[in-house]
Scaffold this active site. Sequence first.
Site, PDB file in Angstrom:
ATOM      1  N   HIS A  33      13.423 -12.857  -5.105  1.00 48.39           N
ATOM      2  CA  HIS A  33      12.376 -12.157  -4.350  1.00 48.39           C
ATOM      3  C   HIS A  33      12.801 -10.714  -4.076  1.00 48.39           C
ATOM      4  O   HIS A  33      12.024  -9.776  -4.295  1.00 48.39           O
ATOM      5  CB  HIS A  33      12.119 -12.903  -3.042  1.00 48.39           C
ATOM      6  CG  HIS A  33      11.077 -12.287  -2.162  1.00 48.39           C
ATOM      7  ND1 HIS A  33       9.846 -12.869  -1.936  1.00 48.39           N
ATOM      8  CD2 HIS A  33      11.068 -11.127  -1.437  1.00 48.39           C
ATOM      9  CE1 HIS A  33       9.141 -12.111  -1.115  1.00 48.39           C
ATOM     10  NE2 HIS A  33       9.867 -11.043  -0.796  1.00 48.39           N
ATOM     11  N   GLU A  34      14.040 -10.538  -3.610  1.00 50.95           N
ATOM     12  CA  GLU A  34      14.520  -9.194  -3.265  1.00 50.95           C
ATOM     13  C   GLU A  34      14.765  -8.350  -4.515  1.00 50.95           C
ATOM     14  O   GLU A  34      14.524  -7.138  -4.510  1.00 50.95           O
ATOM     15  CB  GLU A  34      15.795  -9.285  -2.418  1.00 50.95           C
ATOM     16  CG  GLU A  34      15.625 -10.031  -1.102  1.00 50.95           C
ATOM     17  CD  GLU A  34      14.461  -9.509  -0.265  1.00 50.95           C
ATOM     18  OE1 GLU A  34      13.839 -10.321   0.438  1.00 50.95           O
ATOM     19  OE2 GLU A  34      14.168  -8.286  -0.318  1.00 50.95           O
ATOM     20  N   GLY A  51       0.837  -1.196   0.000  1.00 50.80           N
ATOM     21  CA  GLY A  51       0.000   0.000   0.000  1.00 50.80           C
ATOM     22  C   GLY A  51       0.867   1.240   0.000  1.00 50.80           C
ATOM     23  O   GLY A  51       0.474   2.290  -0.532  1.00 50.80           O
ATOM     24  N   CYS A  86       6.410 -12.566   2.804  1.00 51.57           N
ATOM     25  CA  CYS A  86       7.139 -11.299   2.702  1.00 51.57           C
ATOM     26  C   CYS A  86       6.800 -10.441   3.910  1.00 51.57           C
ATOM     27  O   CYS A  86       5.624 -10.312   4.278  1.00 51.57           O
ATOM     28  CB  CYS A  86       6.766 -10.569   1.419  1.00 51.57           C
ATOM     29  SG  CYS A  86       7.611  -8.990   1.200  1.00 51.57           S
ATOM     30  N   HIS A 113      11.677  -6.593  -5.661  1.00 51.56           N
ATOM     31  CA  HIS A 113      11.332  -5.374  -4.916  1.00 51.56           C
ATOM     32  C   HIS A 113      11.921  -4.128  -5.574  1.00 51.56           C
ATOM     33  O   HIS A 113      11.331  -3.040  -5.495  1.00 51.56           O
ATOM     34  CB  HIS A 113      11.840  -5.472  -3.471  1.00 51.56           C
ATOM     35  CG  HIS A 113      10.921  -6.198  -2.545  1.00 51.56           C
ATOM     36  ND1 HIS A 113       9.644  -5.767  -2.265  1.00 51.56           N
ATOM     37  CD2 HIS A 113      11.101  -7.337  -1.815  1.00 51.56           C
ATOM     38  CE1 HIS A 113       9.068  -6.599  -1.411  1.00 51.56           C
ATOM     39  NE2 HIS A 113       9.930  -7.562  -1.118  1.00 51.56           N
TER      40      HIS A 113
END
Length: 274
Positions: A246-247, A103, A204, A250
């Site tokens: 995964h990182e 968000g 996460c 980001h």
Amino acid sequence: MVRLCFCSTKELVLIKASSQLHQTMNIKSSLSLFQLSLVGFRCCSSNVPLSQALSLAPTRLPHASHGRRSVSSNVKVRSYLQYIKRKIKPPSSPPYNHVCQVGDPVLRSHAAAVDATAVTGPEIQRVISTMVKVMRKFECVGLSAPQIGIPLRIVALEYPQKMFDETSPTSREIRGLSVEPLRIFINPQLRVLDGHTMSFQEACVSISGFSATVPRYLSVEVSGLNEKGEEVTWHASGWSARILQHEMDHLDGVLYIDRMDSKTFININWQDHD
């Protein structure tokens, strides 16, 4: 003691009208005082002269709302406790000592590259040290700079011995777990070494309390700068490759929920609600 009196019908009508007028005047007086107190409060907060503020004061009467009250539809009034809290303890600024939650726009932004000459400078070093501190505080195995509010291309990962020892031998083998020292990658570039994928449940810290199955490549290579500004390359496979992918996601504003099998998305504490 209550007094009783008898009056004619005409007198009762006059008394009732007078009473209603009196109540209306009291309400209007109270509301006027309420508006004046709000104006005075805002003057103290913003150093605006009271005479000027009075000329700008809204004439609409206050209306009820959930949580906060406002004198007009576009003016919000903070509670006194919120005002004092902000005066005593101002809002924190990045790099945060907490993890940004889904968000927050920073998690959907495309992180900027770090100037190589600035890597050893105090600003970037502060970001790196905060990342490591937050990662260990929340017992994460990886973290990216955007997750602490800094939209820069920096990732950190670590799989400590203690966490490895707490995992069953079967799980270690199936997931391809291995102990990994702290690794920092700045401006990382990812290259896929094995195009086959394997799906496992992922979570996460920026989507707290949830998990889902996500496919990831089995083996990858990452190259970039370390915390000393030195060029480094690392071949990762198994669970370490998953953490790295995964990182890296980001840094491009991608979350695991964008890659997950939606039917496997769960609240990890769902059984507590039965």
